[in-house]
Design an enzyme around this catalytic site. Structure first.
Site, PDB file in Angstrom:
ATOM      1  N   GLY A  13     -37.262   0.655 -49.819  1.00 26.57           N
ATOM      2  CA  GLY A  13     -37.239   0.148 -51.193  1.00 26.57           C
ATOM      3  C   GLY A  13     -38.654  -0.031 -51.724  1.00 26.57           C
ATOM      4  O   GLY A  13     -39.526  -0.513 -51.009  1.00 26.57           O
ATOM      5  N   ARG A  74     -35.181   6.630 -48.495  1.00 25.24           N
ATOM      6  CA  ARG A  74     -34.655   6.107 -47.229  1.00 25.24           C
ATOM      7  C   ARG A  74     -34.172   7.312 -46.438  1.00 25.24           C
ATOM      8  O   ARG A  74     -33.413   8.127 -46.957  1.00 25.24           O
ATOM      9  CB  ARG A  74     -33.501   5.143 -47.488  1.00 25.24           C
ATOM     10  CG  ARG A  74     -33.897   3.908 -48.298  1.00 25.24           C
ATOM     11  CD  ARG A  74     -32.785   2.868 -48.261  1.00 25.24           C
ATOM     12  NE  ARG A  74     -32.961   1.828 -49.257  1.00 25.24           N
ATOM     13  CZ  ARG A  74     -33.759   0.775 -49.120  1.00 25.24           C
ATOM     14  NH1 ARG A  74     -34.487   0.647 -48.030  1.00 25.24           N
ATOM     15  NH2 ARG A  74     -33.838  -0.139 -50.060  1.00 25.24           N
ATOM     16  N   ASP A 105     -38.910  -3.008 -42.737  1.00 29.99           N
ATOM     17  CA  ASP A 105     -38.576  -2.820 -41.317  1.00 29.99           C
ATOM     18  C   ASP A 105     -38.178  -1.385 -40.969  1.00 29.99           C
ATOM     19  O   ASP A 105     -38.536  -0.883 -39.908  1.00 29.99           O
ATOM     20  CB  ASP A 105     -37.529  -3.844 -40.847  1.00 29.99           C
ATOM     21  CG  ASP A 105     -36.291  -3.858 -41.724  1.00 29.99           C
ATOM     22  OD1 ASP A 105     -36.257  -3.153 -42.744  1.00 29.99           O
ATOM     23  OD2 ASP A 105     -35.332  -4.573 -41.364  1.00 29.99           O
ATOM     24  N   THR A 127     -42.524  -4.949 -49.101  1.00 34.79           N
ATOM     25  CA  THR A 127     -41.110  -5.176 -49.420  1.00 34.79           C
ATOM     26  C   THR A 127     -40.978  -6.500 -50.157  1.00 34.79           C
ATOM     27  O   THR A 127     -41.669  -7.461 -49.824  1.00 34.79           O
ATOM     28  CB  THR A 127     -40.221  -5.204 -48.143  1.00 34.79           C
ATOM     29  OG1 THR A 127     -38.948  -5.791 -48.486  1.00 34.79           O
ATOM     30  CG2 THR A 127     -40.807  -6.019 -47.015  1.00 34.79           C
ATOM     31  N   ASP A 129     -38.604  -8.395 -49.851  1.00 35.94           N
ATOM     32  CA  ASP A 129     -37.745  -9.293 -49.072  1.00 35.94           C
ATOM     33  C   ASP A 129     -38.522 -10.333 -48.252  1.00 35.94           C
ATOM     34  O   ASP A 129     -37.946 -11.331 -47.828  1.00 35.94           O
ATOM     35  CB  ASP A 129     -36.858  -8.474 -48.113  1.00 35.94           C
ATOM     36  CG  ASP A 129     -35.930  -7.532 -48.865  1.00 35.94           C
ATOM     37  OD1 ASP A 129     -35.625  -7.809 -50.037  1.00 35.94           O
ATOM     38  OD2 ASP A 129     -35.513  -6.512 -48.281  1.00 35.94           O
ATOM     39  N   ASP A 131     -39.373 -10.143 -45.255  1.00 35.92           N
ATOM     40  CA  ASP A 131     -38.574 -10.302 -44.039  1.00 35.92           C
ATOM     41  C   ASP A 131     -39.226  -9.719 -42.790  1.00 35.92           C
ATOM     42  O   ASP A 131     -38.556  -9.354 -41.835  1.00 35.92           O
ATOM     43  CB  ASP A 131     -37.172  -9.675 -44.246  1.00 35.92           C
ATOM     44  CG  ASP A 131     -37.251  -8.188 -44.568  1.00 35.92           C
ATOM     45  OD1 ASP A 131     -38.359  -7.679 -44.836  1.00 35.92           O
ATOM     46  OD2 ASP A 131     -36.198  -7.528 -44.558  1.00 35.92           O
ATOM     47  N   ARG A 173     -32.025  -8.713 -48.939  1.00 42.40           N
ATOM     48  CA  ARG A 173     -31.275  -8.096 -47.824  1.00 42.40           C
ATOM     49  C   ARG A 173     -30.677  -9.197 -46.948  1.00 42.40           C
ATOM     50  O   ARG A 173     -29.802  -9.905 -47.415  1.00 42.40           O
ATOM     51  CB  ARG A 173     -32.170  -7.161 -47.010  1.00 42.40           C
ATOM     52  CG  ARG A 173     -31.379  -6.193 -46.155  1.00 42.40           C
ATOM     53  CD  ARG A 173     -32.284  -5.216 -45.468  1.00 42.40           C
ATOM     54  NE  ARG A 173     -32.906  -4.300 -46.379  1.00 42.40           N
ATOM     55  CZ  ARG A 173     -32.362  -3.146 -46.801  1.00 42.40           C
ATOM     56  NH1 ARG A 173     -31.184  -2.793 -46.368  1.00 42.40           N
ATOM     57  NH2 ARG A 173     -32.990  -2.358 -47.626  1.00 42.40           N
TER      58      ARG A 173
HETATM   59  O1  F6P Z   1     -35.415  -4.039 -49.178  1.00 35.24           O
HETATM   60  C1  F6P Z   1     -35.563  -4.198 -50.542  1.00 35.24           C
HETATM   61  C2  F6P Z   1     -34.218  -4.264 -51.221  1.00 35.24           C
HETATM   62  O2  F6P Z   1     -34.416  -4.394 -52.603  1.00 35.24           O
HETATM   63  C3  F6P Z   1     -33.273  -5.348 -50.716  1.00 35.24           C
HETATM   64  O3  F6P Z   1     -33.580  -6.613 -51.258  1.00 35.24           O
HETATM   65  C4  F6P Z   1     -31.941  -4.808 -51.130  1.00 35.24           C
HETATM   66  O4  F6P Z   1     -30.935  -5.279 -50.264  1.00 35.24           O
HETATM   67  C5  F6P Z   1     -32.115  -3.335 -50.974  1.00 35.24           C
HETATM   68  O5  F6P Z   1     -33.505  -3.065 -51.000  1.00 35.24           O
HETATM   69  C6  F6P Z   1     -31.439  -2.491 -52.032  1.00 35.24           C
HETATM   70  O6  F6P Z   1     -31.601  -1.151 -51.688  1.00 35.24           O
HETATM   71  P1  F6P Z   1     -31.297   0.078 -52.670  1.00 35.24           P
HETATM   72  O7  F6P Z   1     -32.338   0.091 -53.749  1.00 35.24           O
HETATM   73  O8  F6P Z   1     -31.386   1.269 -51.776  1.00 35.24           O
HETATM   74  O9  F6P Z   1     -29.947  -0.156 -53.231  1.00 35.24           O
END
Ligand code: F6P
Length: 319
Positions: A13, A74, A105, A127, A129, A131, A173
């Protein structure tokens, strides 16, 4: 091995400040006499050979922009050795000796996989998050927090005018940092995240208690915790407040990075390049006690839930 050419990528992300971190890697690399290459769209670009040399000018005016100008993706398949083998062949084609991987991660797992196959890598935590274990902050968290706080402040205006309860879902997340920090910063009545769990009775008691002295309430909920429409139904039926829900979603990932994220991106980018020059690999940059340092990626992938408990203790004293 003497490092002469490095690649840089962003993966997973996007997060505000990633572009500033790329710029820092490029400028620091050039200042140490290295050649720097962009790997577009994360590990996907490494696999497809979407690689291009960067120059000083390529990163002009990039500190203040949101998202990542290298693109991101991703690529779960990168955990397969056969996929990494193709990617490594592409790095060899450009004589790239080492790679800086900016992301969360999933990005770190990719960097570790490359390191284990003999490609020197350094990770930079990017990120929203927050995390990643062992670093007090990840690039993007501060900006996302400020965005969430601004949105909640706005929702409070309408919530108070209508004597309602606003239930607001934030990202993160599986990590509650964004939720708990937002709750502290906005003076919310209640927060629900993985680390606190959901105790419906306690939640309803708290909202009912606050209804005795206040004309509205704010509940912050971390994503993946509970269906907020169900929560709204419970609050509407069992407290004096009618509840309304808002999911902040991807708006938290956008926008210009805060000054704090820009500065941290600059510091971390320089550190990542210096770590590669020193011969470090399989490590990531982190901030500990306000100081930029490195630690093994393996350690950074551990659970960090103990850290958030301290912040939650603060929140629970502010009600
Ligand atoms: O890891 C960053 C994040 O924005 C999380 O907070 C969320 O769960 C996820 O990515 C959403 O991913 P995507 O943009 O692939 O839907």
């Amino acid at each position: 091995m003497i490092v002469k050419r490095i690649g840089v990528l962003t993966s997973g992300g996007d997060a505000p400040g990633m572009s500033a971190a790329i710029r820092a890697v490029v400028r620091a690399g050039l200042s140490y006499g290295l050649e720097v290459y962009a790997i577009y769209n994360g590990y996907l670009g490494m696999y497809e050979g979407n690689i291009e040399r960067l120059y000083r000018k390529s990163v002009s005016d990039k500190t203040r922009i949101g998202g990542t100008f290298l693109g991101t993706a991703r690529l779960p398949e990168f955990k397969e050795e056969s996929v990494r083998e193709v990617a490594i062949e592409n790095l060899k084609h450009y004589d790239i000796d080492a790679v800086v991987c900016i992301g969360g991660d999933g990005t770190y797992r990719g960097a570790l996989g490359l390191h284990e196959m003999g490609i020197p890598t350094v990770g930079i935590p990017g990120t929203i998050d927050n995390d990643i274990s062992g670093t007090e902050f990840t690039i993007g968290f501060d900006t996302a927090l400020n965005t969430a706080v601004e949105c909640v402040d706005k929702l409070r205006d309408t919530s108070a005018s209508h004597r309602r309860c606003s239930i607001i879902e934030v990202m993160g997340r599986n990590c509650g940092d964004l939720a708990v920090w937002t709750a502290i910063a906005t003076g919310a009545e209640y927060v629900v995240c993985k680390e606190t769990g959901l105790d419906m009775e306690d939640l309803l008691n708290t909202i009912n208690k606050s209804a005795l002295s206040k004309n509205h309430a704010i509940i912050i909920v971390a994503e993946n915790m509970v269906d907020i429409n169900y929560l709204a139904k419970e609050v509407s039926e069992k407290t004096p407040f009618q509840a309304r829900t808002s999911v902040l979603g991807h708006i938290q990932r956008g926008g210009k990075p805060s000054a704090r994220d820009r500065v941290m991106a600059g510091e971390m980018g320089v550190k990542a390049v210096e770590a590669l020059i020193e011969g470090q690999s399989g490590v990531c940059v982190c901030i500990q006690d306000g100081k930029i340092c490195t630690r093994p990626i393996k350690e950074a992938l551990q659970d960090k839930s103990s850290v958030i408990k301290d912040k939650y203790k603060v929140f629970s004293r502010l009600g």
